[in-house]
Design a protein around this motif. Structure first.
Motif, mmCIF file in Angstrom:
data_model
loop_
_atom_site.group_PDB
_atom_site.id
_atom_site.type_symbol
_atom_site.label_atom_id
_atom_site.label_comp_id
_atom_site.label_asym_id
_atom_site.label_seq_id
_atom_site.Cartn_x
_atom_site.Cartn_y
_atom_site.Cartn_z
ATOM 1 N N GLY A 78 55.837 47.331 -4.868
ATOM 2 C CA GLY A 78 56.710 46.673 -3.907
ATOM 3 C C GLY A 78 58.044 47.345 -3.700
ATOM 4 N N LEU A 79 58.191 48.573 -4.184
ATOM 5 C CA LEU A 79 59.452 49.302 -4.063
ATOM 6 C C LEU A 79 59.441 50.221 -2.843
ATOM 7 N N ARG A 80 60.618 50.459 -2.294
ATOM 8 C CA ARG A 80 60.778 51.404 -1.187
ATOM 9 C C ARG A 80 60.968 52.787 -1.795
ATOM 10 N N THR A 81 60.063 53.691 -1.475
ATOM 11 C CA THR A 81 60.033 54.987 -2.149
ATOM 12 C C THR A 81 60.486 56.127 -1.252
ATOM 13 N N GLY A 82 61.110 57.127 -1.882
ATOM 14 C CA GLY A 82 61.450 58.379 -1.222
ATOM 15 C C GLY A 82 60.862 59.513 -2.039
ATOM 16 N N LEU A 83 60.007 60.323 -1.445
ATOM 17 C CA LEU A 83 59.325 61.405 -2.155
ATOM 18 C C LEU A 83 59.659 62.742 -1.509
ATOM 19 N N PHE A 84 60.125 63.684 -2.351
ATOM 20 C CA PHE A 84 60.434 65.037 -1.889
ATOM 21 C C PHE A 84 59.541 66.016 -2.636
ATOM 22 N N THR A 85 58.662 66.707 -1.903
ATOM 23 C CA THR A 85 57.741 67.664 -2.510
ATOM 24 C C THR A 85 57.729 68.960 -1.710
ATOM 25 N N SER A 86 57.070 69.964 -2.256
ATOM 26 C CA SER A 86 56.908 71.235 -1.554
ATOM 27 C C SER A 86 55.676 71.945 -2.104
ATOM 28 N N PRO A 87 55.104 72.881 -1.315
ATOM 29 C CA PRO A 87 55.431 73.160 0.082
ATOM 30 C C PRO A 87 54.698 72.177 0.987
ATOM 31 N N HIS A 88 54.834 72.354 2.297
ATOM 32 C CA HIS A 88 54.072 71.532 3.229
ATOM 33 C C HIS A 88 52.851 72.309 3.705
ATOM 34 N N LEU A 89 51.879 71.597 4.234
ATOM 35 C CA LEU A 89 50.655 72.242 4.700
ATOM 36 C C LEU A 89 50.619 72.411 6.207
ATOM 37 N N ILE A 90 51.058 71.396 6.927
ATOM 38 C CA ILE A 90 50.954 71.421 8.390
ATOM 39 C C ILE A 90 52.316 71.275 9.050
ATOM 40 N N ASP A 91 53.077 70.305 8.588
ATOM 41 C CA ASP A 91 54.332 69.955 9.240
ATOM 42 C C ASP A 91 55.425 69.852 8.177
ATOM 43 N N VAL A 92 56.575 70.397 8.476
ATOM 44 C CA VAL A 92 57.680 70.404 7.516
ATOM 45 C C VAL A 92 58.063 68.988 7.089
ATOM 46 N N ARG A 93 57.791 68.010 7.936
ATOM 47 C CA ARG A 93 58.161 66.622 7.613
ATOM 48 C C ARG A 93 57.371 66.052 6.434
ATOM 49 N N GLU A 94 56.266 66.728 6.063
ATOM 50 C CA GLU A 94 55.488 66.287 4.898
ATOM 51 C C GLU A 94 56.324 66.297 3.624
ATOM 52 N N ARG A 95 57.343 67.115 3.597
ATOM 53 C CA ARG A 95 58.176 67.230 2.402
ATOM 54 C C ARG A 95 59.020 65.982 2.162
ATOM 55 N N PHE A 96 59.221 65.200 3.198
ATOM 56 C CA PHE A 96 60.120 64.048 3.126
ATOM 57 C C PHE A 96 59.321 62.786 3.482
ATOM 58 N N ARG A 97 58.962 62.011 2.479
ATOM 59 C CA ARG A 97 58.109 60.843 2.723
ATOM 60 C C ARG A 97 58.841 59.566 2.335
ATOM 61 N N ILE A 98 58.798 58.609 3.240
ATOM 62 C CA ILE A 98 59.373 57.285 3.006
ATOM 63 C C ILE A 98 58.217 56.293 2.955
ATOM 64 N N ASP A 99 58.107 55.595 1.832
ATOM 65 C CA ASP A 99 57.009 54.635 1.649
ATOM 66 C C ASP A 99 55.659 55.284 1.932
ATOM 67 N N GLY A 100 55.495 56.505 1.476
ATOM 68 C CA GLY A 100 54.214 57.193 1.591
ATOM 69 C C GLY A 100 53.920 57.800 2.940
ATOM 70 N N VAL A 101 54.867 57.755 3.867
ATOM 71 C CA VAL A 101 54.651 58.261 5.228
ATOM 72 C C VAL A 101 55.674 59.348 5.542
ATOM 73 N N ASP A 102 55.217 60.435 6.158
ATOM 74 C CA ASP A 102 56.130 61.495 6.572
ATOM 75 C C ASP A 102 57.224 60.919 7.461
ATOM 76 N N ILE A 103 58.443 61.397 7.297
ATOM 77 C CA ILE A 103 59.529 60.931 8.154
ATOM 78 C C ILE A 103 59.216 61.302 9.603
ATOM 79 N N CYS A 104 59.571 60.442 10.533
ATOM 80 C CA CYS A 104 59.260 60.702 11.941
ATOM 81 C C CYS A 104 60.148 61.815 12.498
ATOM 82 N N GLU A 105 59.721 62.397 13.611
ATOM 83 C CA GLU A 105 60.448 63.523 14.199
ATOM 84 C C GLU A 105 61.877 63.148 14.582
ATOM 85 N N ASP A 106 62.060 61.967 15.140
ATOM 86 C CA ASP A 106 63.393 61.563 15.593
ATOM 87 C C ASP A 106 64.362 61.463 14.417
#
Length: 552
Positions: A78-106
């Protein structure tokens, strides 16, 4: 003319961060770790970072998987998570995930330009702009601050002591995954030196966990922990019985070690932040339902992932299947080879474990079992690595399971042309240098000839020069071929499947983390609007890692 979006402009600027500096070059001012503290002052991130409840994870193998397990567990708590990993496979936004989802482009664009503009205005010759990975680290912390996450999980880039993520001074708990030989030109040529760099993330009085390590590495971790008053524990591999008959979300026996470490990190984080009362972890005979759900639903692309090709216009799309994994050390290559050998013998079905895979059409097992199968290696590695060591471990491990490769296909690292974004242009013919691929091919032929009892050194006689579709001269040998690009190698595989319809091709690409292979084998509309755009490599991945501009 179509207007370029703010996000695409950001990708173009990111490309300008790339340099050709060697990772072992200590002379550049930009590589000085202490600059990172100047950057966080400029960005006014000191106070927000000090309030973050961080889990910091280093290691040679398994840190990405461990961080993924940790994020999934805590999100399911039930926690709000922020995950920073590397490298990415397709899109650079994969490195920055909020609640398990890549951050949106905007949001990515907004935070990117905020960080970039402030840094650009306040840096100079004495305090230059950060290198790429350092910028990514700062951007991640800005994003997590704005998103008001409850927990931040930071995966170290390289090493630990001088890694940009080590700007964190007071994490809640630290983890060290399995240690081995990698990035030796940066971290040192002995396990003792490497372990010392990894242990650089230990902080005074902050508890830490590791997994079973070689004695040489463990002694260093214990020494560093003792010096800093760190309570260091060895987390045992997860007992599969605790999952109540379910399987881990990430495939492979080695993942139980990563999962065990993740459970220990999560229990400790929850206990230290007042979210969970734990009396004694070692006496725990069951897992909370939230932990089980987190472990069994964790998802990470390119880790023991089975993907059937979607572009073959035939009745049996299961006739070309890719077995993807990101192995890049001799130890992880051995694990990957064992997984591949077992997976193809068990006639494993493709996993519905990544986005865009829900429409995969699978051939019925009884129909597939009537076909002959051949195993093919699709390979590239950076020249910093020892190809003979990697290939030898792969061949021997597979052979011990009765698996023998029919052909090895060697392709150049297109990501070395240094461009972010799906609109990046592929290299022209004149830019393609295949000298390293020919070296890899000679190594393979030598190993294969040796296995057959022949003269391991006399491989040139069985090779011939051929022309590929781009009219570039390549060499086809008895056991291998060189292609001038990844798409051409994939085309050769697809043509082969169409020509020999009584055979199923099982391909293990040693490319994940160096190529955006998903862009080539997934449906066109998954990422791009045309086939031409689809085959353009859209990320730098491990080629960036080896150019050294990311991890300082």
């Amino acid at each position: 003319m179509e207007e370029v979006s703010s996000y695409e402009k950001a990708l173009d600027v990111l490309s300008s961060f790339i340099t050709l500096r060697s990772p072992a070059d200590k002379g550049s001012k930009c590589s000085r770790f202490e600059f990172v503290f100047d950057y966080i002052k400029i960005l006014d991130l000191e106070e927000p970072i000090s309030k973050m409840k961080i889990i910091h994870v280093a290691g040679t193998k398994g840190k990405g998987s461990t961080c993924t397990f940790v994020e999934s567990i805590l999100r399911n708590c039930g926690l709000r998570t922020g995950l920073f990993t590397s490298p990415h496979l397709i899109d650079v936004r994969e490195r920055f995930r909020i609640d398990g989802v890549d951050i949106c482009e905007d949001k990515f664009s907004a935070h990117f330009w905020w960080c970039y503009d402030i840094l650009k205005e306040n840096t100079n010759e004495d305090l230059p702009m950060p290198f790429l990975f350092c910028f990514f680290t700062l951007l991640a912390l800005k994003i997590f601050t704005a998103e008001q996450v409850d927990v931040v999980i930071l995966e170290v880039g390289i090493g630990g002591r001088l890694d940009s993520t080590n700007l964190v001074q007071a994490p809640i708990v630290c983890g060290i995954c399995s240690l081995g030989y990698d990035h030796v030109e940066i971290l040192g040529h002995t396990l003792r030196q490497i372990a010392g760099e990894k242990a650089g993330i230990f902080k005074h009085g902050v508890p830490a966990f590791t997994v079973s390590q070689p004695d040489e590495a463990m002694s260093v971790l214990q020494e560093k922990a003792s010096q800093l008053g760190v309570h260091l524990e060895v987390a045992p591999p997860l007992d599969a019985n605790l999952l109540n008959g379910q399987k881990l979300g990430l495939e492979g026996e080695h993942q139980y070690q990563n999962a065990g470490l993740a459970v220990a990190l999560c229990y400790t984080w929850l206990h230290r932040t007042g979210h969970l009362e734990i009396t004694n972890l070692e006496q725990t005979s069951s897992l909370p339902e939230s932990f089980i759900k987190g472990l069994t639903t964790a998802n990470l692309q390119g880790r023991a992932q089975i993907v059937p090709d979607q572009h073959i216009d035939i009745e049996s799309p299961g006739d070309l299947v890719f077995y993807l994994d990101g192995a890049h050390t001799s130890e992880s290559m051995e694990i990957c080879a064992r997984w591949f050998s077992i997976a193809i013998k068990e006639d494993s079905q493709p996993q519905d474990n990544f986005r865009a895979s829900h429409e995969l059409v699978q051939m019925p097992p009884d129909e597939r079992s009537r076909k002959n199968t051949i195993q093919i290696l699709l390979f590239n590695s950076m020249s910093v690595r020892d190809p003979q060591l990697l290939l030898l471990h792969l061949i021997k491990t597979c052979a011990s399971h009765g698996v023998h490769f029919k052909k090895a296909l060697f392709v150049p690292n297109m990501t070395a042309f240094f461009k972010f974004g799906s609109h990046a242009l592929p290299p022209t013919d004149s830019q393609v240098d295949l000298s390293w691929q020919f070296t890899l091919q000679r190594e393979w032929e030598s190993l294969m000839q040796g296995n057959k009892g022949g003269d391991a050194k006399s491989t040139d006689g069985v090779c011939e020069e051929v022309k590929d579709d781009s009219e570039l001269s390549t060499k086809s040998c008895e056991n291998s071929m060189v292609f001038s690009s990844l798409p051409l190698a994939i085309k050769w595989l697809r043509d082969g499947v169409k020509q020999y319809q009584s055979i199923s091709f099982q391909v293990i690409p040693h490319l994940v983390g160096e190529y955006c292979i998903f862009d080539v084998i997934l449906p066109v509309d998954t990422h791009f609007s045309s086939f031409e755009n689809m085959v353009e490599v859209s990320s730098l991945l491990l080629s960036q890692l080896w150019m050294g501009h990311m991890y300082n």
